[in-house]
Design an enzyme around this catalytic site. Structure first.
Site, mmCIF file in Angstrom:
data_model
loop_
_atom_site.group_PDB
_atom_site.id
_atom_site.type_symbol
_atom_site.label_atom_id
_atom_site.label_comp_id
_atom_site.label_asym_id
_atom_site.label_seq_id
_atom_site.Cartn_x
_atom_site.Cartn_y
_atom_site.Cartn_z
ATOM 1 N N CYS A 26 0.129 -7.846 2.475
ATOM 2 C CA CYS A 26 -0.092 -6.779 3.460
ATOM 3 C C CYS A 26 -1.486 -6.820 4.079
ATOM 4 C CB CYS A 26 0.159 -5.425 2.824
ATOM 5 S SG CYS A 26 -0.609 -5.212 1.197
ATOM 6 N N HIS B 265 -3.568 0.670 5.283
ATOM 7 C CA HIS B 265 -4.751 -0.075 4.848
ATOM 8 C C HIS B 265 -5.786 -0.106 5.969
ATOM 9 C CE1 HIS B 265 -2.656 -1.262 1.369
ATOM 10 N NE2 HIS B 265 -2.504 -2.563 1.570
#
Lengths: 330, 330
Positions: free
Chosen positions: B130, B237
């Protein structure tokens, strides 16, 4: 034993409360204690040094017979009243940014540049920015040993950097509020890449403080970039720091230097999941360093992670250390 | 219109749920849909594509007549069953790290290296980590334009990277629990400088993924350092990235390149407090970039800040984009 009359401007704030705690803990030789606040907070009572005090409004006349005046009530208050306190004979230890870069005002982290205290023509000493203090405590011993060429730092800064109101706003948001006034956006379950206002070139004032204050404290001019980010943490700042040195430096060599550095605690045992974190640094007076590792591509570069309590190491503890150093040298 | 029989291994997980949502949103031409889970979760019902499905246990026989098999149930499941699914004729799009660095397995971010899909001898395609996906989406257009020499990244990674159990643990801690099982330490009101296990040289597996996967996806070998940090955020994130280029690059020039980069959204208006943040990136399919600024000391270096939804851009969305690209080219 000689005692000192101490005034504390901003006695009702988050840093003010820590300052009182630290002076009590180390049995600082306080003679008269004068807790000063704005007109709005005057009249409230606090308990300190085993007695009750009534908070008094700060006025130009407050500083008569005061030896040491801690200022922690914002830049405007320092701008107006610190010179008057200094003129009245007190040495001012100012926690705001107002005088930090001024010529003739020492900007001091006692582990790094205590010698700067000896030239203090204005009777005003400046306490650096919180994120700068913990960083220079780590950088200085490494710079003395290996010579720093460049520093890139990304911060993970706690709510307490915005004072008691910042702490209260985060706590309210943790309980479900989405109201944001102290911080530019909701902070709970978020991170905000803005601390203080934006200045030239797309940098925030906080980021430029980390550059300019580091240079002044360390008497150095190496390249620094900072990205300052607020995270939903109460009161310890974390910093991810990449450092390029003049010579190749191994993690082991850096460990050797940091192990002996003043007020630095190495917590670097990844196999046992031991590294510095906000929840373990909070309410301590040390700066914790871990995750020290060599770069995978450049033998001149190291990476590390440091954490310190913002209200203590980043503010009150450093202010009291300055006071102690001042007493020693004057 | 041609349709595709789709199996989803890990249908009860956090990424699995996003994958179904995205396939529905873009009206992916699903023929038969087979939601697969571990024995423990089998028998539960889910609603997808306007009908009810019973979750079925994943077995070696599950993949008969399946065209596309998404795997998102951990490395062990992928190790054991992905090759069988591929052998049965399905193209596997694997969300775990197990095959990512294997020779003959394309590791694909469609905005960056769609050409790698053409050589796929094992019928297995790997979906990158990710934190890597959102970074290479930003780095690649800049690398094509200016040539990257070095990248230093510090991450601010959300709980969802640890799946549904990570999300639930953070939510419980926000409500007062201090119990930590998914994460190595309590995450609420804390930051943890460890994601995944520690490997050689003091780096975590997550940090090494950001180096090795970036090199494989971008067919490049520039220097990279990563410091991966978990923050108390639910599912987006953030990354603070410093990039050194072969030539001097201004923020304005970088803006020009990023403005036209696929699935990148520039949010870079500091005067109006506009920059990417987790709370604004969540539940979107774009990667948001802001705080683009030149280094104060080195004209070859830029700093920027990027944020993307971990479950979508960092996992499910990229998997579906790979599937779409696969259909286009095969």
């Amino acid at each position: 034993m000689k005692t000192y009359n101490v005034a504390l401007v901003g006695a009702s704030g988050a840093v003010g409360a820590e300052l009182i705690s630290i002076l009590e803990e180390i049995s600082f030789p306080v003679g008269r204690f004068l807790p000063l606040v704005s007109a709005r907070s005057a009249g409230q009572k606090i308990h300190a040094f085993s007695q009750e005090y009534t908070l008094q409004e700060t006025t130009p006349e407050s500083f008569k017979d005061i030896d040491i005046a801690f200022f922690s009530a914002g830049s405007k208050v320092s701008e107006q009243l610190a010179p008057l306190a200094a003129k009245a004979g007190a040495v001012v230890i100012d926690n705001t940014s107002f005088f930090r870069l001024e010529e003739g005002v020492p900007l001091v982290v006692p582990e790094v540049n205590p010698q700067d205290l000896t030239h203090c023509p204005k009777n005003i000493l400046a306490n650096p920015n919180c994120s700068t203090i913990q960083m220079v405590q780590v950088l200085n011993p490494l710079h003395q040993a290996f010579g720093i060429v460049r520093v890139d730092v990304s911060t993970y800064q706690a709510a307490s950097g915005a004072g008691k109101r910042g702490l209260e706003e985060l706590k309210a948001q943790m309980a479900g509020s989405t109201y944001a006034q102290v911080f530019p956006h909701p902070l709970a379950l978020n991170v905000i890449p803005q601390i203080d206002v934006f200045m030239d070139h797309g940098y925030t004032k906080e980021e430029l403080k980390m550059v300019r204050e580091t240079h002044k404290i360390m008497h150095a001019d190496f390249a620094i970039s900072a990205t300052c980010v607020r995270v939903p943490v109460l009161r310890s700042h974390s910093e991810s720091i990449s450092i390029r040195f003049k010579t190749p430096v191994s993690a082991k060599k850096a460990h050797g230097v940091l192990k002996n550095a003043p007020n630095i605690v190495l917590v670097d045992d990844p196999a046992n999941k031991l590294y510095p974190m906000p929840i373990t640094a909070t309410s301590t007076d040390q700066t914790f360093v871990g995750r020290v590792r060599g770069d995978l591509f450049d033998p001149h570069t190291l990476h590390l992670w440091c954490v310190a309590d913002q209200l203590r190491v980043g503010a009150a503890t450093n202010a009291v250390r300055i006071a102690n150093e001042w007493i020693k040298t004057h």
